[in-house]
Write an enzyme that holds these catalytic residues in place. Structure first.
Site, mmCIF file in Angstrom:
data_model
loop_
_atom_site.group_PDB
_atom_site.id
_atom_site.type_symbol
_atom_site.label_atom_id
_atom_site.label_comp_id
_atom_site.label_asym_id
_atom_site.label_seq_id
_atom_site.Cartn_x
_atom_site.Cartn_y
_atom_site.Cartn_z
ATOM 1 N N CYS A 113 42.248 -37.958 49.853
ATOM 2 C CA CYS A 113 41.585 -39.045 50.972
ATOM 3 C C CYS A 113 40.095 -38.352 50.753
ATOM 4 C CB CYS A 113 42.016 -38.616 52.194
ATOM 5 S SG CYS A 113 43.851 -38.939 52.491
ATOM 6 N N HIS A 241 37.135 -39.913 58.039
ATOM 7 C CA HIS A 241 38.314 -40.445 57.120
ATOM 8 C C HIS A 241 39.146 -40.700 58.426
ATOM 9 C CE1 HIS A 241 42.004 -40.883 55.237
ATOM 10 N NE2 HIS A 241 42.176 -39.627 55.348
ATOM 11 N N ASN A 271 46.081 -45.297 57.260
ATOM 12 C CA ASN A 271 45.323 -44.352 56.145
ATOM 13 C C ASN A 271 45.463 -44.932 54.944
ATOM 14 O OD1 ASN A 271 44.788 -42.223 54.786
ATOM 15 N ND2 ASN A 271 45.831 -40.628 56.033
HETATM 16 O O1 UT7 Z 1 45.004 -38.476 55.200
HETATM 17 C C1 UT7 Z 1 45.672 -36.976 54.754
HETATM 18 C C2 UT7 Z 1 45.409 -36.329 55.917
HETATM 19 N N1 UT7 Z 1 46.607 -36.714 56.750
HETATM 20 C C3 UT7 Z 1 46.630 -36.415 58.086
HETATM 21 O O2 UT7 Z 1 45.361 -36.106 58.409
HETATM 22 C C4 UT7 Z 1 47.685 -36.709 59.031
HETATM 23 C C5 UT7 Z 1 47.726 -35.669 60.032
HETATM 24 N N2 UT7 Z 1 48.964 -35.877 60.814
HETATM 25 C C6 UT7 Z 1 49.295 -36.516 61.759
HETATM 26 O O3 UT7 Z 1 48.437 -37.468 61.805
HETATM 27 C C7 UT7 Z 1 50.556 -36.323 62.474
HETATM 28 O O4 UT7 Z 1 51.008 -34.990 62.471
HETATM 29 C C8 UT7 Z 1 51.500 -37.279 62.553
HETATM 30 C C9 UT7 Z 1 50.998 -38.628 63.013
HETATM 31 C C10 UT7 Z 1 52.000 -37.594 61.077
HETATM 32 C C11 UT7 Z 1 52.911 -37.096 63.265
HETATM 33 O O5 UT7 Z 1 52.481 -36.862 64.706
HETATM 34 P P1 UT7 Z 1 52.946 -35.642 65.336
HETATM 35 O O6 UT7 Z 1 52.560 -35.685 66.789
HETATM 36 O O7 UT7 Z 1 52.538 -34.437 64.672
HETATM 37 O O8 UT7 Z 1 54.641 -35.683 65.464
HETATM 38 P P2 UT7 Z 1 55.717 -34.815 64.860
HETATM 39 O O9 UT7 Z 1 55.699 -35.008 63.458
HETATM 40 O O10 UT7 Z 1 55.387 -33.348 65.569
HETATM 41 O O11 UT7 Z 1 57.029 -35.209 65.255
HETATM 42 C C12 UT7 Z 1 57.137 -35.397 66.643
HETATM 43 C C13 UT7 Z 1 58.695 -36.145 67.190
HETATM 44 C C14 UT7 Z 1 59.541 -35.660 66.043
HETATM 45 O O12 UT7 Z 1 60.880 -35.712 66.860
HETATM 46 P P3 UT7 Z 1 61.492 -34.511 67.914
HETATM 47 O O13 UT7 Z 1 61.680 -33.578 66.469
HETATM 48 O O14 UT7 Z 1 60.550 -34.059 68.676
HETATM 49 O O15 UT7 Z 1 62.646 -35.254 68.374
HETATM 50 C C15 UT7 Z 1 59.813 -36.524 65.047
HETATM 51 O O16 UT7 Z 1 61.077 -36.583 64.432
HETATM 52 O O17 UT7 Z 1 58.337 -37.424 66.296
HETATM 53 C C16 UT7 Z 1 59.249 -37.784 65.757
HETATM 54 N N3 UT7 Z 1 58.913 -38.661 64.904
HETATM 55 C C17 UT7 Z 1 58.900 -40.149 64.992
HETATM 56 N N4 UT7 Z 1 59.182 -40.888 66.239
HETATM 57 C C18 UT7 Z 1 59.289 -42.251 66.225
HETATM 58 C C19 UT7 Z 1 58.150 -38.766 63.585
HETATM 59 N N5 UT7 Z 1 57.747 -39.663 63.112
HETATM 60 C C20 UT7 Z 1 58.048 -40.708 63.920
HETATM 61 C C21 UT7 Z 1 58.200 -42.098 64.024
HETATM 62 N N6 UT7 Z 1 58.835 -42.753 64.879
HETATM 63 N N7 UT7 Z 1 57.565 -42.737 62.901
#
Ligand code: UT7
Length: 319
Positions: A113, A241, A271
């Site tokens: 990115c 970004h 993204n």
């Molecule tokens: O461009 C390259 C650089 N990339 C980035 O900068 C990405 C940075 N990271 C992020 O933007 C975020 O970490 C994400 C958007 C990818 C994820 O958000 P988060 O708030 O960190 O969520 P998480 O991975 O901690 O997941 C929280 C919960 C989990 O469920 P439990 O374990 O709490 O029950 C996941 O299984 O959300 C669940 N989950 C979803 N639920 C519904 C993860 N993805 C989804 C989804 N829909 N698509």
């Protein structure tokens, strides 16, 4: 050292729009979850388009906008991790498509990115060593082709697209002052290559990458400001970004950047990796929010891990 300025931007995205509702039909997710956690509402995915056709569309638009002809280009760099082929490179394909000169360097650059910023810096170095004054820098990715549809944590994030800049290099212009960095770590964000024997699909430890991004953005901003000698008030516009709206909003809040001085298009495109920053710059140029006489601080971060920032100015050939 001569510096570069942007002479004109262009962009190209696939026609097919994939909404959060479409995503919810494919994986266990919801519009509410995606919107509140990321700010993404739609993304564009290739169907008939190829990586090459997106690059060509964006580059043609940038050449037209800048009033520069293909024969005047002195180097071409495509920042990407998803080119149609490893060989010939996306930049060589673009050279053929556009009829760029045969005696100039055309090559791809892999910095995920942050690729567009790495490519701008590389282009500034190349043009300093070249008798030609124009360069073509493209950021393009088609991450829908390497999306893991079994992973709801990543598949909802990515879209396809390309953004291009025609840059001009002149004596007396300041350098973009790029601050770039890397930290090799394949656990956090990975796209396997041919040697691994795995299918090439993206994997990411989202929460840890989020944490890295929240620290990397201010770190880069401070370094770029310190190196350039500009203060926050000297900057007319801030471009980040587009990985997650929350990362952008946190940075804006930390630096008290008013809403009219930064922009998010992640709701429309998701993204788009290396295309993210040039897509923003191209839209802002069309809206007249950046252009000749304005100074833009740009910050990116991504897989590698990589990060970078620089100061971008625009020229209409006179300023
Ligand atoms: O461009 C390259 C650089 N990339 C980035 O900068 C990405 C940075 N990271 C992020 O933007 C975020 O970490 C994400 C958007 C990818 C994820 O958000 P988060 O708030 O960190 O969520 P998480 O991975 O901690 O997941 C929280 C919960 C989990 O469920 P439990 O374990 O709490 O029950 C996941 O299984 O959300 C669940 N989950 C979803 N639920 C519904 C993860 N993805 C989804 C989804 N829909 N698509």
């Amino acid at each position: 050292m001569k510096g570069i300025k942007i002479r004109g931007m262009g962009r190209c995205v696939p026609e097919r729009v994939v909404t959060n509702g479409d995503m919810a039909e494919r994986v266990d997710t919801s519009d509410e979850w995606i919107t509140s956690r990321t700010g993404i509402r739609r993304r564009h995915h290739c169907t008939g388009e190829t990586h090459t056709s997106l690059c060509a569309g964006a580059a043609r638009a940038a050449l037209e906008r800048s009033g520069v002809s293909p024969e005047e280009i002195g180097a071409c760099i495509v920042a990407t991790v998803t080119a149609d082929n490893l060989v010939p490179s996306a930049a060589c394909a673009l050279q053929r498509e556009l009829g760029l000169p045969g005696d100039i360097p055309c090559f791809d650059l892999s910095a995920a990115c942050t690729g567009f910023l790495f490519a701008l810096h590389t282009m500034e170095c190349l043009l300093n060593a070249s008798p030609r004054k124009f360069g073509l820098v493209v950021g393009a990715d088609t991450l829908s082709r390497v999306t893991n549809w079994d992973d709801r944590g990543t598949c909802i994030l990515f879209g396809d697209g390309a953004g291009a800049a025609v840059v001009e290099c002149r004596e007396g212009w300041p350098s973009i002052g790029a601050e770039l960095g890397c930290h090799g770590d394949e656990r956090l964000l990975r796209l396997p290559g041919v040697e691994s024997g795995e299918r090439s699909l993206i994997s990411m430890e989202g929460t840890r990458v989020f944490k890295f991004a929240v620290e990397a953005v201010p770190w880069c901003m401070d370094r770029v400001l310190e190196r350039s000698g500009y203060t926050l008030e000297d900057v007319d516009f801030f471009v980040f970004h587009q990985a997650n709206a929350r990362i952008i909003d946190l940075a804006a809040r930390k630096y008290r950047i008013p809403p009219e001085k930064y922009y998010k298009n992640i709701a429309e495109y998701g993204n788009t990796s290396a295309a993210s920053i040039p897509l923003v710059l191209s839209e802002l140029e069309d809206m007249g929010r950046v252009g000749p006489g304005s100074r833009t601080l740009v910050v990116g971060f991504g897989g590698g891990l990589t990060w970078g920032g620089c100061v971008i100015e625009f020229t209409d050939g006179r300023v």
